[in-house]
Design a protein around this motif. Structure first.
Motif, PDB file in Angstrom:
ATOM      1  N   ALA A 205      -5.577  -1.197  31.126  1.00  0.00           N
ATOM      2  CA  ALA A 205      -5.651  -0.644  30.198  1.00  0.00           C
ATOM      3  C   ALA A 205      -6.643  -0.176  29.920  1.00  0.00           C
ATOM      4  CB  ALA A 205      -4.228  -0.651  29.208  1.00  0.00           C
ATOM      5  N   ILE A 206      -5.937   1.312  29.278  1.00  0.00           N
ATOM      6  CA  ILE A 206      -7.348   2.324  28.706  1.00  0.00           C
ATOM      7  C   ILE A 206      -6.931   2.843  27.701  1.00  0.00           C
ATOM      8  CG2 ILE A 206      -8.609   3.971  28.919  1.00  0.00           C
ATOM      9  CD1 ILE A 206      -9.458   3.535  31.944  1.00  0.00           C
ATOM     10  N   TYR A 207      -7.015   2.903  26.055  1.00  0.00           N
ATOM     11  CA  TYR A 207      -6.975   2.224  25.286  1.00  0.00           C
ATOM     12  C   TYR A 207      -7.694   4.565  24.917  1.00  0.00           C
ATOM     13  CZ  TYR A 207      -6.408   3.602  19.793  1.00  0.00           C
ATOM     14  OH  TYR A 207      -6.403   4.430  18.616  1.00  0.00           O
ATOM     15  N   LEU A 208      -6.564   5.667  24.131  1.00  0.00           N
ATOM     16  CA  LEU A 208      -7.463   7.076  24.216  1.00  0.00           C
ATOM     17  C   LEU A 208      -7.708   6.961  22.345  1.00  0.00           C
ATOM     18  CD1 LEU A 208      -6.586   9.446  26.506  1.00  0.00           C
ATOM     19  CD2 LEU A 208      -8.706   8.266  26.253  1.00  0.00           C
ATOM     20  N   PRO A 209      -8.572   6.958  22.226  1.00  0.00           N
ATOM     21  CA  PRO A 209      -8.587   6.721  20.183  1.00  0.00           C
ATOM     22  C   PRO A 209      -8.695   8.395  19.911  1.00  0.00           C
ATOM     23  CG  PRO A 209     -10.724   6.123  20.699  1.00  0.00           C
ATOM     24  CD  PRO A 209     -10.090   6.123  21.981  1.00  0.00           C
ATOM     25  N   TYR A 210      -7.396   9.157  20.749  1.00  0.00           N
ATOM     26  CA  TYR A 210      -7.334  10.403  19.983  1.00  0.00           C
ATOM     27  C   TYR A 210      -6.129  10.256  18.770  1.00  0.00           C
ATOM     28  CZ  TYR A 210      -5.145  15.417  20.135  1.00  0.00           C
ATOM     29  OH  TYR A 210      -5.286  16.248  19.969  1.00  0.00           O
ATOM     30  N   TYR A 211      -7.195  11.018  17.046  1.00  0.00           N
ATOM     31  CA  TYR A 211      -5.671  11.429  16.781  1.00  0.00           C
ATOM     32  C   TYR A 211      -5.250  12.420  17.174  1.00  0.00           C
ATOM     33  CZ  TYR A 211      -9.002   7.836  14.448  1.00  0.00           C
ATOM     34  OH  TYR A 211      -9.597   6.643  13.944  1.00  0.00           O
ATOM     35  N   ALA A 212      -3.622  12.582  17.861  1.00  0.00           N
ATOM     36  CA  ALA A 212      -2.839  13.770  18.017  1.00  0.00           C
ATOM     37  C   ALA A 212      -2.698  14.009  16.986  1.00  0.00           C
ATOM     38  CB  ALA A 212      -1.915  13.152  19.319  1.00  0.00           C
ATOM     39  N   GLY A 213      -1.139  13.376  16.045  1.00  0.00           N
ATOM     40  CA  GLY A 213      -1.008  14.185  15.033  1.00  0.00           C
ATOM     41  C   GLY A 213      -1.830  14.860  13.922  1.00  0.00           C
ATOM     42  N   ILE A 214      -2.491  14.115  13.938  1.00  0.00           N
ATOM     43  CA  ILE A 214      -3.802  15.032  12.601  1.00  0.00           C
ATOM     44  C   ILE A 214      -4.260  15.640  13.856  1.00  0.00           C
ATOM     45  CG2 ILE A 214      -6.077  14.387  11.687  1.00  0.00           C
ATOM     46  CD1 ILE A 214      -5.342  11.206  11.038  1.00  0.00           C
ATOM     47  N   ASP A 215      -3.848  16.401  14.650  1.00  0.00           N
ATOM     48  CA  ASP A 215      -5.489  16.950  14.867  1.00  0.00           C
ATOM     49  C   ASP A 215      -3.766  18.822  15.298  1.00  0.00           C
ATOM     50  OD1 ASP A 215      -7.170  18.751  15.935  1.00  0.00           O
ATOM     51  OD2 ASP A 215      -6.081  18.353  18.731  1.00  0.00           O
ATOM     52  N   SER A 216      -2.931  17.412  15.746  1.00  0.00           N
ATOM     53  CA  SER A 216      -1.555  18.978  15.313  1.00  0.00           C
ATOM     54  C   SER A 216      -1.205  19.549  14.486  1.00  0.00           C
ATOM     55  CB  SER A 216      -0.191  18.010  16.131  1.00  0.00           C
ATOM     56  OG  SER A 216       0.190  17.528  14.882  1.00  0.00           O
ATOM     57  N   ILE A 217      -2.071  18.533  13.119  1.00  0.00           N
ATOM     58  CA  ILE A 217      -1.532  19.544  12.195  1.00  0.00           C
ATOM     59  C   ILE A 217      -2.263  21.276  12.185  1.00  0.00           C
ATOM     60  CG2 ILE A 217      -1.922  19.552   9.969  1.00  0.00           C
ATOM     61  CD1 ILE A 217      -2.171  16.603   9.528  1.00  0.00           C
TER      62      ILE A 217
ATOM     63  N   TYR B  30       0.547  -1.506   0.488  1.00  0.00           N
ATOM     64  CA  TYR B  30      -0.116  -0.020   0.019  1.00  0.00           C
ATOM     65  C   TYR B  30       0.830   1.253   0.266  1.00  0.00           C
ATOM     66  CZ  TYR B  30      -3.401  -3.439   1.932  1.00  0.00           C
ATOM     67  OH  TYR B  30      -4.127  -4.298   1.794  1.00  0.00           O
ATOM     68  N   ARG B  31       0.322   1.952  -0.244  1.00  0.00           N
ATOM     69  CA  ARG B  31       1.027   3.546  -0.475  1.00  0.00           C
ATOM     70  C   ARG B  31       0.749   3.852   0.895  1.00  0.00           C
ATOM     71  NH1 ARG B  31       2.795   4.178  -5.540  1.00  0.00           N
ATOM     72  NH2 ARG B  31       1.814   3.390  -7.337  1.00  0.00           N
ATOM     73  N   THR B  32       0.880   3.832   2.118  1.00  0.00           N
ATOM     74  CA  THR B  32       1.130   3.772   3.439  1.00  0.00           C
ATOM     75  C   THR B  32       2.406   5.404   3.407  1.00  0.00           C
ATOM     76  OG1 THR B  32       0.935   1.862   3.712  1.00  0.00           O
ATOM     77  CG2 THR B  32       1.174   3.013   5.836  1.00  0.00           C
ATOM     78  N   ASP B  33       1.268   5.819   4.372  1.00  0.00           N
ATOM     79  CA  ASP B  33       1.801   7.305   5.046  1.00  0.00           C
ATOM     80  C   ASP B  33       1.923   7.233   6.374  1.00  0.00           C
ATOM     81  OD1 ASP B  33       1.955  10.270   5.852  1.00  0.00           O
ATOM     82  OD2 ASP B  33       1.573  10.797   4.214  1.00  0.00           O
ATOM     83  N   SER B  34       2.965   7.470   7.205  1.00  0.00           N
ATOM     84  CA  SER B  34       3.590   7.201   8.458  1.00  0.00           C
ATOM     85  C   SER B  34       2.809   8.098   9.623  1.00  0.00           C
ATOM     86  CB  SER B  34       4.472   7.289   8.995  1.00  0.00           C
ATOM     87  OG  SER B  34       5.470   8.768   8.745  1.00  0.00           O
ATOM     88  N   HIS B  35       2.069   9.350   8.691  1.00  0.00           N
ATOM     89  CA  HIS B  35       1.471   9.879   9.717  1.00  0.00           C
ATOM     90  C   HIS B  35      -0.115   9.211   9.981  1.00  0.00           C
ATOM     91  CE1 HIS B  35       3.568  12.883   8.090  1.00  0.00           C
ATOM     92  NE2 HIS B  35       3.964  13.338   9.880  1.00  0.00           N
TER      93      HIS B  35
ATOM     94  N   HIS C 241      -3.100   7.479  34.526  1.00  0.00           N
ATOM     95  CA  HIS C 241      -1.873   6.631  34.445  1.00  0.00           C
ATOM     96  C   HIS C 241      -2.113   5.518  33.748  1.00  0.00           C
ATOM     97  CE1 HIS C 241       1.253   8.021  37.131  1.00  0.00           C
ATOM     98  NE2 HIS C 241       0.567   8.363  37.862  1.00  0.00           N
ATOM     99  N   ASP C 242      -3.400   4.487  33.642  1.00  0.00           N
ATOM    100  CA  ASP C 242      -3.531   3.492  33.123  1.00  0.00           C
ATOM    101  C   ASP C 242      -4.093   4.130  31.164  1.00  0.00           C
ATOM    102  OD1 ASP C 242      -5.912   4.754  34.294  1.00  0.00           O
ATOM    103  OD2 ASP C 242      -7.005   3.270  34.499  1.00  0.00           O
ATOM    104  N   HIS C 243      -3.716   4.933  30.903  1.00  0.00           N
ATOM    105  CA  HIS C 243      -4.381   5.764  29.760  1.00  0.00           C
ATOM    106  C   HIS C 243      -2.421   5.742  29.178  1.00  0.00           C
ATOM    107  CE1 HIS C 243      -7.761   6.627  31.823  1.00  0.00           C
ATOM    108  NE2 HIS C 243      -8.724   7.250  30.982  1.00  0.00           N
ATOM    109  N   PHE C 244      -3.129   5.424  27.872  1.00  0.00           N
ATOM    110  CA  PHE C 244      -2.191   5.131  26.607  1.00  0.00           C
ATOM    111  C   PHE C 244      -2.831   6.131  25.215  1.00  0.00           C
ATOM    112  CE2 PHE C 244      -3.644   1.196  25.722  1.00  0.00           C
ATOM    113  CZ  PHE C 244      -3.624   0.986  24.646  1.00  0.00           C
ATOM    114  N   VAL C 245      -2.386   6.656  25.318  1.00  0.00           N
ATOM    115  CA  VAL C 245      -2.514   7.047  23.317  1.00  0.00           C
ATOM    116  C   VAL C 245      -1.314   6.707  22.423  1.00  0.00           C
ATOM    117  CG1 VAL C 245      -1.560   9.477  23.330  1.00  0.00           C
ATOM    118  CG2 VAL C 245      -3.449   9.187  22.464  1.00  0.00           C
ATOM    119  N   VAL C 246      -1.593   7.152  20.833  1.00  0.00           N
ATOM    120  CA  VAL C 246      -0.757   6.802  19.620  1.00  0.00           C
ATOM    121  C   VAL C 246      -0.674   8.681  19.647  1.00  0.00           C
ATOM    122  CG1 VAL C 246      -0.347   5.344  18.217  1.00  0.00           C
ATOM    123  CG2 VAL C 246      -1.865   4.714  19.316  1.00  0.00           C
ATOM    124  N   MET C 247       1.031   8.607  19.101  1.00  0.00           N
ATOM    125  CA  MET C 247       1.322  10.150  18.098  1.00  0.00           C
ATOM    126  C   MET C 247       1.984   9.860  16.777  1.00  0.00           C
ATOM    127  SD  MET C 247       1.625  11.800  21.680  1.00  0.00           S
ATOM    128  CE  MET C 247       1.025  13.825  21.611  1.00  0.00           C
ATOM    129  N   ALA C 248       1.466  10.007  16.203  1.00  0.00           N
ATOM    130  CA  ALA C 248       1.596   9.422  14.701  1.00  0.00           C
ATOM    131  C   ALA C 248       2.818  10.872  14.086  1.00  0.00           C
ATOM    132  CB  ALA C 248       1.259   9.654  13.619  1.00  0.00           C
TER     133      ALA C 248
END
Length: 448
Positions: free
Chosen positions: A121-133, A91-96, A170-177
């Motif tokens: 653990a609790i996952y936050l489905p927040y698109y932090a990298g996209i929101d940072s644009i 695929y033509r995948t973009d790392s962001h 402390h039990d939350h995590f997020v992915v930041m691309a």
């Protein structure tokens, strides 16, 4: 808004539908009795967030001309468009887009629970990298210190605030691309220079952040692999690719795929370019290679979404040079591993101190070469001399070690077959590492 996606089955609609599906099936997942023992200490709750924190952000995919129109990279839940119609794995995948890829994979994680109190653990489905644009390239560039405050207000004061308050995050995590540097501008900078201040906000000091590149000191940051373009859906296609990589004739000693190195000031990329340009067929001798050095010019991002441009040369090379650029790490490191090309690093921050979950630090000598960049730039050490001095038998062993890493650094396609799901990929390893880190952190604060 000049959005390129139309119709009822655009990527945003599909993700909305998938999220609704996951919400309706979480309770069924909880009732699977055979899963209970396997999920001990591994339960994850996906925190429900308003769509303004994820799905709605995708609707602005064409609004940041200084960044890029990222609409073409949204299909297939962030994997991007196929490289060609008959492709099953490429695929033509973009790392962001890692935030979308991770979110989709979380929906099929086997140990989901709808009860946050039962979660490890609790996952936050927040698109932090996209929101940072919008702060980095858009209209809110002078308000970058506010990035994340709306999210914190929601977590702390609205809709089941006890979920965050139970362990103060402390039990939350997020992915930041993006690299952590893009989220770590000091709050004292006035006016802002570069980056948002998300990771500098005291409100998020307890949050575990999975980033494409981490800083050395904050405990809560952990780098996970950049997505490559390779996302096999089943074990047969993975095995077929690994077999192809193993059979590939390595006719080039070393390859550099990248840009830069054209300035007059001394730097490692300039040294690599000069050495590559000065290598000739007369210096090959008894090396067994038809070419000592190959260079793929990836300036201006022309390689990023076109894996054919660099994968073929990587398949033909024994060593792939991975010099630092604007930041120490490179997606090319993982592209090269997928191609069975032995990475050559020039500083520890390039990978060794970053990806400890996926590339164990104690094994670096088995699959990579390290040459200090200062020795090359200022002391006259030739990369070719170092690489040609490595015995062929050791090169073969190193390549076999690289082949063993391929499943660990790739993100398999969502909905993949059972056989492939039994082999841990980059997502699985990231989840296990996150669970262990949160468990250790909670144990640490409980005895204070």
């Amino acid at each position: 808004m000049a959005n390129t996606w139309n119709g009822s089955d655009d990527p945003v609609t599909r993700i909305h539908r998938q999220c609704r599906w996951s919400t309706s099936t979480l309770q069924m997942t909880d009732l699977e009795s055979d899963t209970t023992s396997e999920c001990t200490n591994r339960w994850i709750h996906i925190r429900h967030l308003p769509s303004q924190f994820n799905i709605d952000l995708l609707a602005n995919c064409s609004e940041y001309p200084l960044f890029d129109d990222f609409c073409p990279y949204l299909p297939n839940h962030g994997l991007g468009q196929k490289t060609h119609n008959r492709s099953h794995s490429w695929y033509r995948t973009d790392s962001h887009m890692l935030e979308l890829i991770f979110h989709r994979r979380m929906l099929e994680y086997p140990c989901l629970t709808s009860d946050p109190d039962a979660a490890d653990a609790i996952y936050l489905p927040y698109y932090a990298g996209i929101d940072s644009i919008r702060y980095l390239y858009g209209p809110d560039v002078n308000s970058s210190f506010e990035h994340g405050l709306d999210l914190f207000q929601f977590l702390r004061h609205y809709d089941s605030s006890h979920i965050w308050g139970k362990h103060n995050g402390h039990d939350h995590f997020v992915v930041m691309a993006r690299p952590a540097w893009d989220f770590s501008q000091p709050l004292s900078n006035d006016p802002p220079i570069w980056g948002t201040s998300f990771l500098e906000l005291p409100e998020f000091y307890n949050l575990t952040a999975l980033t494409l590149e981490s800083r050395a000191w904050p405990w809560q940051e952990q780098a996970i692999p950049y997505p490559t373009s390779f996302h096999p859906p089943n074990m047969a296609l993975l095995d077929s690719w690994v077999s192809r990589v193993r059979r590939s004739r390595r006719t080039t000693l070393m390859l550099f795929a990248g840009g830069g190195g054209v300035s007059a000031s001394p730097n490692i990329r300039r040294s690599i370019r000069l050495e590559c340009e000065n290598s000739t067929s007369t210096s090959i001798g008894n090396s067994g290679y038809s070419k000592l050095c190959d260079f793929v010019d990836c300036s201006n991002g022309i390689c990023e979404h076109d894996p054919i441009r660099f994968m073929r040369p990587m398949l033909q090379s024994s060593f792939c040079l991975q010099p630092p650029g604007d930041t120490p790490t490179r997606r090319s490191t993982f592209d090269g591993i997928v191609a069975g090309c032995i990475p050559v690093f020039f500083e520890d921050q390039a990978a060794k101190s970053q990806y400890g979950w996926h590339l164990p630090e104690e094994q670096y000598g088995e699959f990579s070469v390290f040459i200090q960049k200062e020795d090359v730039v200022f002391k006259g050490v030739r990369i070719l001399d170092v690489l040609t001095s490595i015995p062929r038998a050791r090169v073969r062993r190193m390549r076999e070690s690289v082949l063993e890493l391929i499943p660990r650094v790739m993100y398999r396609k969502h909905g993949s077959s059972l056989g492939l799901r039994n082999k841990n990929d980059a997502f699985d390893i990231a989840i296990e590492g996150t669970l262990q880190r949160i468990k250790s952190r909670l144990a640490e604060i409980s005895v204070r």
